[in-house]
Scaffold this active site. Structure first.
Site, PDB file in Angstrom:
ATOM      1  N   LYS A 100      32.732   5.004 -10.069  1.00  0.00           N
ATOM      2  CA  LYS A 100      33.685   4.495  -9.080  1.00  0.00           C
ATOM      3  C   LYS A 100      34.711   3.546  -9.682  1.00  0.00           C
ATOM      4  O   LYS A 100      35.699   3.233  -9.030  1.00  0.00           O
ATOM      5  CB  LYS A 100      32.960   3.884  -7.879  1.00  0.00           C
ATOM      6  CG  LYS A 100      32.417   2.512  -8.032  1.00  0.00           C
ATOM      7  CD  LYS A 100      32.008   2.007  -6.646  1.00  0.00           C
ATOM      8  CE  LYS A 100      31.275   0.689  -6.761  1.00  0.00           C
ATOM      9  NZ  LYS A 100      30.836   0.210  -5.468  1.00  0.00           N
ATOM     10  N   ASP A 101      34.501   3.126 -10.904  1.00  0.00           N
ATOM     11  CA  ASP A 101      35.504   2.298 -11.585  1.00  0.00           C
ATOM     12  C   ASP A 101      36.536   3.133 -12.338  1.00  0.00           C
ATOM     13  O   ASP A 101      37.497   2.589 -12.893  1.00  0.00           O
ATOM     14  CB  ASP A 101      34.833   1.350 -12.605  1.00  0.00           C
ATOM     15  CG  ASP A 101      33.910   0.342 -11.937  1.00  0.00           C
ATOM     16  OD1 ASP A 101      34.123   0.049 -10.745  1.00  0.00           O
ATOM     17  OD2 ASP A 101      32.988  -0.152 -12.610  1.00  0.00           O
ATOM     18  N   ARG A 138      37.301  -1.033   1.631  1.00  0.00           N
ATOM     19  CA  ARG A 138      36.596   0.107   2.219  1.00  0.00           C
ATOM     20  C   ARG A 138      35.420  -0.361   3.078  1.00  0.00           C
ATOM     21  O   ARG A 138      35.241   0.090   4.213  1.00  0.00           O
ATOM     22  CB  ARG A 138      36.074   1.009   1.082  1.00  0.00           C
ATOM     23  CG  ARG A 138      35.208   2.164   1.522  1.00  0.00           C
ATOM     24  CD  ARG A 138      34.635   2.889   0.315  1.00  0.00           C
ATOM     25  NE  ARG A 138      33.763   2.025  -0.482  1.00  0.00           N
ATOM     26  CZ  ARG A 138      32.488   1.783  -0.203  1.00  0.00           C
ATOM     27  NH1 ARG A 138      31.921   2.328   0.840  1.00  0.00           N
ATOM     28  NH2 ARG A 138      31.767   0.977  -0.968  1.00  0.00           N
ATOM     29  N   ARG A 139      34.618  -1.277   2.535  1.00  0.00           N
ATOM     30  CA  ARG A 139      33.475  -1.773   3.310  1.00  0.00           C
ATOM     31  C   ARG A 139      33.959  -2.587   4.500  1.00  0.00           C
ATOM     32  O   ARG A 139      33.450  -2.431   5.616  1.00  0.00           O
ATOM     33  CB  ARG A 139      32.580  -2.627   2.399  1.00  0.00           C
ATOM     34  CG  ARG A 139      31.826  -1.791   1.375  1.00  0.00           C
ATOM     35  CD  ARG A 139      31.129  -2.636   0.324  1.00  0.00           C
ATOM     36  NE  ARG A 139      30.409  -1.794  -0.638  1.00  0.00           N
ATOM     37  CZ  ARG A 139      30.124  -2.165  -1.883  1.00  0.00           C
ATOM     38  NH1 ARG A 139      30.492  -3.346  -2.341  1.00  0.00           N
ATOM     39  NH2 ARG A 139      29.477  -1.341  -2.684  1.00  0.00           N
ATOM     40  N   ARG A 192      33.028 -12.489  -4.813  1.00  0.00           N
ATOM     41  CA  ARG A 192      33.077 -11.745  -6.063  1.00  0.00           C
ATOM     42  C   ARG A 192      31.981 -12.222  -6.986  1.00  0.00           C
ATOM     43  O   ARG A 192      31.182 -13.072  -6.649  1.00  0.00           O
ATOM     44  CB  ARG A 192      34.468 -11.876  -6.727  1.00  0.00           C
ATOM     45  CG  ARG A 192      35.475 -10.910  -6.115  1.00  0.00           C
ATOM     46  CD  ARG A 192      36.455 -10.365  -7.140  1.00  0.00           C
ATOM     47  NE  ARG A 192      35.799  -9.697  -8.246  1.00  0.00           N
ATOM     48  CZ  ARG A 192      36.367  -9.515  -9.418  1.00  0.00           C
ATOM     49  NH1 ARG A 192      37.595  -9.955  -9.636  1.00  0.00           N
ATOM     50  NH2 ARG A 192      35.734  -8.882 -10.384  1.00  0.00           N
ATOM     51  N   ARG A 208      26.134 -12.635  -6.366  1.00  0.00           N
ATOM     52  CA  ARG A 208      26.358 -12.418  -4.931  1.00  0.00           C
ATOM     53  C   ARG A 208      25.079 -12.669  -4.127  1.00  0.00           C
ATOM     54  O   ARG A 208      25.135 -13.231  -3.036  1.00  0.00           O
ATOM     55  CB  ARG A 208      26.861 -10.993  -4.684  1.00  0.00           C
ATOM     56  CG  ARG A 208      28.249 -10.803  -5.246  1.00  0.00           C
ATOM     57  CD  ARG A 208      28.804  -9.457  -4.893  1.00  0.00           C
ATOM     58  NE  ARG A 208      29.943  -9.135  -5.758  1.00  0.00           N
ATOM     59  CZ  ARG A 208      30.894  -8.274  -5.466  1.00  0.00           C
ATOM     60  NH1 ARG A 208      30.857  -7.636  -4.324  1.00  0.00           N
ATOM     61  NH2 ARG A 208      31.881  -8.055  -6.298  1.00  0.00           N
ATOM     62  N   CYS A 216      43.997   1.316  -4.628  1.00  0.00           N
ATOM     63  CA  CYS A 216      42.920   0.374  -4.339  1.00  0.00           C
ATOM     64  C   CYS A 216      43.281  -0.546  -3.187  1.00  0.00           C
ATOM     65  O   CYS A 216      42.477  -1.325  -2.736  1.00  0.00           O
ATOM     66  CB  CYS A 216      42.644  -0.480  -5.562  1.00  0.00           C
ATOM     67  SG  CYS A 216      41.051  -0.184  -6.283  1.00  0.00           S
TER      68      CYS A 216
HETATM   69  N1  LIG Z   1      32.231  -2.804  -7.290  1.00  0.00           N
HETATM   70  C1  LIG Z   1      31.599  -3.010  -8.552  1.00  0.00           C
HETATM   71  C2  LIG Z   1      30.560  -1.978  -8.857  1.00  0.00           C
HETATM   72  N2  LIG Z   1      30.834  -0.919  -9.648  1.00  0.00           N
HETATM   73  C3  LIG Z   1      29.702  -0.150  -9.729  1.00  0.00           C
HETATM   74  C4  LIG Z   1      28.702  -0.760  -8.997  1.00  0.00           C
HETATM   75  C5  LIG Z   1      27.316  -0.243  -8.902  1.00  0.00           C
HETATM   76  C6  LIG Z   1      27.153   0.944  -8.034  1.00  0.00           C
HETATM   77  C7  LIG Z   1      27.702   2.227  -8.552  1.00  0.00           C
HETATM   78  O1  LIG Z   1      27.461   2.610  -9.710  1.00  0.00           O
HETATM   79  O2  LIG Z   1      28.374   2.915  -7.796  1.00  0.00           O
HETATM   80  C8  LIG Z   1      29.220  -1.949  -8.440  1.00  0.00           C
HETATM   81  C9  LIG Z   1      28.522  -2.927  -7.613  1.00  0.00           C
HETATM   82  C10 LIG Z   1      28.698  -2.790  -6.127  1.00  0.00           C
HETATM   83  O3  LIG Z   1      29.661  -2.187  -5.653  1.00  0.00           O
HETATM   84  O4  LIG Z   1      27.860  -3.341  -5.381  1.00  0.00           O
END
Ligand SMILES: NCc1[nH]cc(CCC(=O)O)c1CC(=O)O
Length: 309
Positions: A81-82, A129-130, A147, A153, A241
């Protein structure tokens, strides 16, 4: 034996994911030794700003990709997702292993579920999104930016003014947190995951045939197809984004790709959802994007982007 230099961000999650991949390669008998090289990315340095404001996608991978093009490292393990939609020339996603739980989870004080949180409760998330999807269900909640890495967190939930936080199930479990800390697994019908959430992308140079050959053995074809559909969707709508968007695909018993995708306004009041089913993953993703644009997502996106100017 060839020595493979593996680049990784220094966060605990990145290191855990990287070491998992190294272990998998060793397990299947890949004839390599491995050296880890830590790389600090812009996303790791800027911790006090919302990601969407500092450039979002690509922030966690750019320096790593540069090191790979310079041959300072040979492979890197990213959270899918990054990953930006387009990779630099010369690099490829060599393999996508089986996806972990793609869902988001709610972790709350008194173990409350989303619908049981007290009126006006404060929910920590830095994801548009959330935020949009949570507000769509519970417009009374207050979303407060948060963050830092997963441990940070979880600590902030105890020490700061949050009633709940939202995290990815996959990150939690990879970091060794047990399901007991979770108050509620948010089903995709309530909260569609981020494109690629729960999956890993292992990147290498396009011409490194030896590595590609071994990486292929870790590939999960179903995850690959699902992620292809999700990423084709994101690409179609412009993958910004700054806009609340999500997409999650599964492969059903008929071997079709089933993609659920959405685009929403920032406050979650307007939310467009689409489900597209088909054999061709990329076509499914593009169709979901096109349909959402037709229904007004394009206008919504333009309005959001205009406000940012
Ligand atoms: N936003 C950062 C991020 N990038 C990947 C993950 C882990 C979950 C994944 O691999 O999708 C997370 C943490 C999260 O969103 O809680």
């Amino acid at each position: 034996m060839r020595k493979i230099i593996v680049g990784s961000r220094r966060s605990k999650l990145a290191m855990t994911q990287t070491n998992w991949v190294i272990d998998q390669l060793k397990k299947i008998g890949a004839p390599f030794t491995f050296d880890l090289k830590e790389i600090v990315t812009k996303g790791d340095e800027i911790l006090n700003v919302t990601l969407s404001k500092v450039g979002g996608k690509g922030l966690f991978v750019k320096e790593i990709e540069q090191a790979m093009l310079n041959k300072e490292i040979d492979i890197a393990v990213h959270s899918m997702k990054d990953m930006p939609a387009v990779l630099p020339d010369g690099l490829v996603i060599g393999t996508i292993p089986e996806r972990e739980d793609p869902r988001d989870v709610l972790i709350s004080k008194e173990n409350r579920s989303l619908r049981d949180l007290p009126a006006g409760a404060i929910v920590g998330t830095s994801s548009l999104r959330r935020k949009a999807q949570i507000l769509n269900i519970r417009p009374d909640l207050e979303i407060k930016w948060i963050r830092g890495n997963i441990d940070t967190r979880l600590k902030k939930l105890e020490t700061e003014e949050y009633d709940a936080i939202i995290l990815a199930a996959a990150g939690l479990s990879r970091m060794g947190w047990q399901a007991e800390v979770v108050s509620e697994y948010l089903e995709p019908s309530d909260c569609i995951p981020a494109v690629g959430q729960g999956a890993l992308a292992i990147e290498c140079r396009k011409d490194d045939e030896e590595i590609l050959q071994w990486l292929a053995k870790l590939n999960c074809p179903k995850t690959n197809r699902a992620v292809q559909a999700e990423r084709a969707f994101l690409n179609k709508i412009g993958g910004s984004c700054q806009v609340p968007v999500g997409g999650y695909a599964v492969i059903n018993a008929e071997d079709d790709v089933v993609l659920n995708a959405f685009v929403a306004s920032g406050n979650g009041k307007t939310i467009f959802k689409e489900t597209v089913v088909g054999k061709d993953a990329v076509a499914v993703g593009e169709k979901a994007g096109e349909r959402l644009m037709e229904r007004g997502a394009g206008k919504l996106i333009n309005e959001i982007l205009k406000q940012l100017e």
